[in-house]
Design a protein around this motif. Structure first.
Motif, short mmCIF file in Angstrom:
data_model
loop_
_atom_site.label_atom_id
_atom_site.label_comp_id
_atom_site.label_asym_id
_atom_site.label_seq_id
_atom_site.Cartn_x
_atom_site.Cartn_y
_atom_site.Cartn_z
N HIS A 162 13.88 59.12 9.25
CA HIS A 162 13.62 58.81 10.66
C HIS A 162 13.21 57.35 10.87
N ALA A 163 13.28 56.55 9.84
CA ALA A 163 12.72 55.20 9.92
C ALA A 163 13.77 54.15 10.21
N LEU A 164 13.37 53.16 10.99
CA LEU A 164 14.14 51.95 11.23
C LEU A 164 13.13 50.82 11.23
N SER A 165 13.32 49.83 10.39
CA SER A 165 12.27 48.83 10.25
C SER A 165 12.82 47.50 9.80
N VAL A 166 11.98 46.48 9.96
CA VAL A 166 12.22 45.18 9.34
C VAL A 166 11.56 45.21 7.97
N ASP A 167 12.21 44.68 6.96
CA ASP A 167 11.69 44.73 5.60
C ASP A 167 10.49 43.78 5.48
N GLN A 168 9.31 44.34 5.64
CA GLN A 168 8.09 43.54 5.61
C GLN A 168 7.81 42.99 4.22
N ILE A 169 8.13 43.78 3.20
CA ILE A 169 7.91 43.31 1.82
C ILE A 169 8.78 42.09 1.55
N ALA A 170 10.06 42.16 1.95
CA ALA A 170 10.96 41.03 1.74
C ALA A 170 10.47 39.80 2.51
N GLY A 171 9.97 40.01 3.73
CA GLY A 171 9.46 38.89 4.52
C GLY A 171 8.27 38.22 3.85
#
Length: 334
Positions: A162-171
């Motif tokens: 159910h998730a849609l996200s910006v890759d915070q770890i990569a950022g």
């Protein structure tokens, strides 16, 4: 909306009478039915404009069993990231002919979560977006037997499927790598509050990148997203000054850090390099302009609505990649 002499609003039957059609035909026009001839549609639309008629959304939902409404459940609408996500979802929903209803909850109160859900379900929302970055909220939603599609704008690790996200770890790794490639080795990380999924992910990214370069780290400083805390933390850290760069988990805390550096009579980036996260509109006008990590909230909102309503590109990944924006707050280590 105009009213007749008796103070009554024009109804669908008034439109039908003046257009010389049945009220079922007017209903088909309102629902974009393909069987209506163009000249009939144009005549009905002209009458609707003359009467200043618009359908009652609640009544229309009862008749069609569709509300054309998306619900947003949020616990942090005052923060830049969640607020930008809501604005992007509203814009994308309007493009699809949908409304957005938002319920703000207290993430620390389980009863508030249930009440927010009940409020949105009572409006017959056709889909739900959860923008509540606290782990406890996402877990509470995942435990519900929801009969409508929903998307959480968070890491897939918390609620897979159910998730849609910006890759915070990569950022965070982009930000940390940028400092390392500039020659910095003594780097502090100012993180966000505990239980915030983004804060945890950005801290993980920082630690992973430092580990990949085999650079020792100190414990991240636990912050609260505010510029005031960034200023306080900066003043405390500068008492020892055993670092040459700081990666701040958001731009507001980075602003406070810049203030602290200046108050100590130091220069950014000559003495201390600083990187933020989010790329808020003001970041380009900090002094110096802030190097930061940008998230594409408009694209996030579009993909979110596409996932809920269909007609999206199935090939699009559920994780968006952020972008490093290099400005004047970072420089090569002296």
């Amino acid at each position: 909306m105009s009213e007749d002499a008796a103070g009554r609003r024009p109804s669908i039957r008034d439109v039908a009478r003046l257009a010389g059609v049945s009220h079922q035909t007017v209903s088909r026009v309102l629902n974009n039915h393909p069987s209506i001839r163009d000249e009939t549609r144009d005549r009905i639309l002209a009458v609707m404009a003359e009467l200043d008629y618009s359908p009652n959304r609640a009544a229309r939902a009862l008749v069609t069993s569709r509300s054309h409404t998306i619900g947003v459940l949020t616990s942090s609408a005052t923060q830049y990231g969640p607020a930008s996500s809501i604005a992007a979802i509203e814009a994308a929903a309007r493009d699809r002919g949908y409304w957005v209803s938002t319920a703000n909850i207290d993430a620390a109160d389980p009863g508030s979560i249930q009440a927010g859900l009940a409020h949105l379900v009572a409006q017959a929302v056709e889909g739900l977006v959860v923008i509540a970055p606290q782990v406890r909220v996402i877990r509470a939603i995942a435990a519900q037997a929801l009969s409508i599609p929903y998307v959480t704008l968070q890491s897939a690790e918390v609620d897979p499927g159910h998730a849609l996200s910006v890759d915070q770890i990569a950022g965070a790794r982009l930000a940390t790598r940028h400092l390392i490639e500039l020659g910095h080795r003594s780097i502090y990380h100012l993180t966000g509050p505990q239980d915030w999924i983004e804060a945890e992910a950005r801290m993980r990214g920082f630690l992973e990148e430092m580990g990949a370069w085999d650079i020792p780290t100190t414990a991240p400083v636990l912050g609260d997203w505010t510029a005031e805390f960034g200023y306080y933390a900066g003043r405390e850290l500068l008492r020892v000054r055993d670092f040459t760069a700081i990666f701040s988990s958001n731009d507001q805390m980075a602003l406070g850090l810049l203030h602290a550096v200046r108050d100590e009579g130091l220069d950014c980036p000559r003495d201390i390099s600083i990187v933020g996260f989010d790329d808020i509109p003001e970041a380009a006008h900090f002094w110096p302009p802030l190097t930061t990590v940008r998230q594409d909230f408009a694209d996030l909102g579009r993909r979110c609505v596409d996932l809920l309503l269909g007609a999206g590109d199935d090939a699009e990944p559920p994780v968006l990649m952020p972008e490093l924006v290099v400005r004047a707050s970072t420089a090569r280590r002296r």
